[in-house]
Design a protein around this motif. Structure first.
Motif, PDB file in Angstrom:
ATOM      1  N   ALA A 284      50.541  80.431  34.001  1.00  0.00           N
ATOM      2  CA  ALA A 284      51.533  79.453  33.549  1.00  0.00           C
ATOM      3  C   ALA A 284      52.921  80.063  33.410  1.00  0.00           C
ATOM      4  N   SER A 285      53.015  81.391  33.411  1.00  0.00           N
ATOM      5  CA  SER A 285      54.317  82.048  33.273  1.00  0.00           C
ATOM      6  C   SER A 285      54.867  82.537  34.608  1.00  0.00           C
ATOM      7  N   GLU A 286      54.091  82.424  35.683  1.00  0.00           N
ATOM      8  CA  GLU A 286      54.554  82.936  36.972  1.00  0.00           C
ATOM      9  C   GLU A 286      55.643  82.046  37.565  1.00  0.00           C
ATOM     10  N   MET A 287      56.477  82.639  38.396  1.00  0.00           N
ATOM     11  CA  MET A 287      57.592  81.942  39.072  1.00  0.00           C
ATOM     12  C   MET A 287      58.588  81.366  38.072  1.00  0.00           C
ATOM     13  N   GLY A 288      58.651  81.913  36.891  1.00  0.00           N
ATOM     14  CA  GLY A 288      59.567  81.385  35.890  1.00  0.00           C
ATOM     15  C   GLY A 288      59.020  80.240  35.081  1.00  0.00           C
ATOM     16  N   GLY A 289      57.735  79.904  35.280  1.00  0.00           N
ATOM     17  CA  GLY A 289      57.112  78.870  34.482  1.00  0.00           C
ATOM     18  C   GLY A 289      57.343  77.467  35.024  1.00  0.00           C
ATOM     19  N   ARG A 290      56.870  76.480  34.258  1.00  0.00           N
ATOM     20  CA  ARG A 290      56.862  75.109  34.745  1.00  0.00           C
ATOM     21  C   ARG A 290      58.269  74.553  34.931  1.00  0.00           C
ATOM     22  N   GLY A 291      59.241  75.037  34.155  1.00  0.00           N
ATOM     23  CA  GLY A 291      60.608  74.554  34.308  1.00  0.00           C
ATOM     24  C   GLY A 291      61.174  74.864  35.678  1.00  0.00           C
ATOM     25  N   ASN A 292      60.951  76.088  36.140  1.00  0.00           N
ATOM     26  CA  ASN A 292      61.450  76.467  37.467  1.00  0.00           C
ATOM     27  C   ASN A 292      60.766  75.678  38.569  1.00  0.00           C
ATOM     28  N   ASN A 293      59.473  75.436  38.423  1.00  0.00           N
ATOM     29  CA  ASN A 293      58.762  74.674  39.447  1.00  0.00           C
ATOM     30  C   ASN A 293      59.163  73.201  39.426  1.00  0.00           C
ATOM     31  N   ALA A 294      59.457  72.665  38.245  1.00  0.00           N
ATOM     32  CA  ALA A 294      59.953  71.285  38.175  1.00  0.00           C
ATOM     33  C   ALA A 294      61.301  71.162  38.873  1.00  0.00           C
ATOM     34  N   LEU A 295      62.189  72.146  38.670  1.00  0.00           N
ATOM     35  CA  LEU A 295      63.477  72.141  39.346  1.00  0.00           C
ATOM     36  C   LEU A 295      63.317  72.279  40.850  1.00  0.00           C
ATOM     37  N   ALA A 296      62.378  73.148  41.262  1.00  0.00           N
ATOM     38  CA  ALA A 296      62.138  73.319  42.699  1.00  0.00           C
ATOM     39  C   ALA A 296      61.642  72.022  43.324  1.00  0.00           C
ATOM     40  N   ALA A 297      60.765  71.302  42.605  1.00  0.00           N
ATOM     41  CA  ALA A 297      60.272  70.027  43.121  1.00  0.00           C
ATOM     42  C   ALA A 297      61.413  69.019  43.237  1.00  0.00           C
ATOM     43  N   ALA A 298      62.253  68.948  42.216  1.00  0.00           N
ATOM     44  CA  ALA A 298      63.372  67.995  42.241  1.00  0.00           C
ATOM     45  C   ALA A 298      64.326  68.297  43.384  1.00  0.00           C
ATOM     46  N   ARG A 299      64.609  69.581  43.598  1.00  0.00           N
ATOM     47  CA  ARG A 299      65.539  69.952  44.689  1.00  0.00           C
ATOM     48  C   ARG A 299      64.918  69.654  46.058  1.00  0.00           C
ATOM     49  N   SER A 300      63.607  69.872  46.180  1.00  0.00           N
ATOM     50  CA  SER A 300      62.958  69.611  47.457  1.00  0.00           C
ATOM     51  C   SER A 300      62.918  68.116  47.784  1.00  0.00           C
ATOM     52  N   ILE A 301      62.755  67.303  46.730  1.00  0.00           N
ATOM     53  CA  ILE A 301      62.637  65.852  46.943  1.00  0.00           C
ATOM     54  C   ILE A 301      63.995  65.201  47.103  1.00  0.00           C
ATOM     55  N   TRP A 302      64.939  65.561  46.201  1.00  0.00           N
ATOM     56  CA  TRP A 302      66.221  64.845  46.164  1.00  0.00           C
ATOM     57  C   TRP A 302      67.396  65.676  46.683  1.00  0.00           C
ATOM     58  N   GLY A 303      67.187  66.997  46.880  1.00  0.00           N
ATOM     59  CA  GLY A 303      68.260  67.800  47.418  1.00  0.00           C
ATOM     60  C   GLY A 303      69.269  68.199  46.370  1.00  0.00           C
TER      61      GLY A 303
END
Length: 303
Positions: A284-303
């Motif tokens: 749960a702490s890898e890749m900067g945790g869930r916050g970083n993955n949520a941001l990555a998802a938002a950027r991938s979807i909406w740019g």
């Protein structure tokens, strides 16, 4: 969309079940903070279970299914890294390797030790072989994996011809698939305990409040699994980021509930719950945790 396994996947899981049955039945009384088995790792390697992603007829979906099933074992294996990430870097799956995002130091890394390959992900993907002077052993770490701390990062590293976006997509699929298996095993363990443990003359699992929370944990666990499978099928960065985010967010919520249902057991060593939940805490702490993955998802979807 057909969600059923195909004949090849069923045959692979049947073979995997036969191979892992003796390891799943190992005595778990006071096993310590982590449990590994070199014989299991060798059998998985020799049986070809870690190479399924390289087979065009099986691919990443089958690799994710295998990783999820292996994560249910009490033993921590290198299956997720070896089967999903090693092929794109052309690494030897028999050699332990770990991943560090950026030039982070002083952070516990699973499977890090002298002689391990350390993959460094920045704007590029590079790697080096860790030496004893670059690693601090952590024999008493509470993470459910064998871990070490990287204390020195060499500047001379081998560059890999893999984009960091492609690498992160595979890393997120590996994390989500492994988390799904860990959540499933931890939940099964707690369900078995609460069905047997009686309070006020009734099994704990019969109380409505607990049943609601166990049901929610099951829904989250299923969601992590299907998001991991979808990401493996599409190899889409947005799908992978969503799968990793949901895995880390679900681990945060479900692990708390599971330990509470056990009355604190699993935080101690008389019950094996920690073998799954402590691995989830590190994932749960890898890749900067869930916050970083949520941001990555938002950027991938909406740019």
């Amino acid at each position: 969309m057909d969600l059923s396994l195909n004949a090849d996947q069923v045959a692979i899981l049947d073979s995997l079940e036969s191979l892992t049955r003796p390891y799943a039945g190992v005595s778990l009384h006071e096993t310590g903070f982590s449990l590994t088995d070199g014989a299991l790792d060798r059998e998985l390697q020799q049986g070809g279970f870690l190479d399924v992603a390289s087979d065009p007829d099986l691919g990443m979906v089958t690799a994710a299914i295998v990783v999820e099933r292996l994560a249910r074992l009490p033993q921590a294996t290198r299956a997720a890294l070896a089967s999903i990430i090693a092929p794109i870097l052309k690494l030897n799956t028999q050699t332990p390797f770990c991943i560090v995002a950026g030039d982070q130091l002083q952070r516990p890394l699973r499977f890090l030790g002298a002689g391990a390959t350390v993959v460094v992900v920045t704007d590029t993907v590079s790697s080096f072989t860790a030496t004893a002077s670059q690693v601090r052993a952590e024999p008493d770490a509470l993470y459910g994996y064998p871990v070490g701390t990287l204390v020195e990062m060499p500047s001379d590293r081998e560059e890999h011809d893999v984009g960091s976006d492609v690498f992160m997509t595979h890393w997120r699929i590996a994390l989500a698939a492994e988390s799904a298996g860990l959540l499933a095993a931890a939940l099964d363990s707690v369900c078995a305990y609460t069905a047997q443990r009686h309070q006020f003359g009734r099994p704990l699992a019969s109380f409505q409040g607990m049943r609601h929370r166990l049901a929610e944990a099951k829904v989250r666990t299923n969601g992590v699994y299907w998001l991991a499978i979808r990401a493996g099928a599409t190899l889409n960065p947005a799908d992978a980021a969503l799968a990793a985010f949901h895995a880390q967010e679900s681990a945060r919520q479900v692990v708390y509930d599971l330990h509470q249902f056990m009355g604190g057991m699993g935080m101690t060593l008389e019950h094996p719950l920690h073998l799954w939940t402590y691995r989830l805490k590190l994932l749960a702490s890898e890749m900067g945790g869930r916050g970083n993955n949520a941001l990555a998802a938002a950027r991938s979807i909406w740019g």
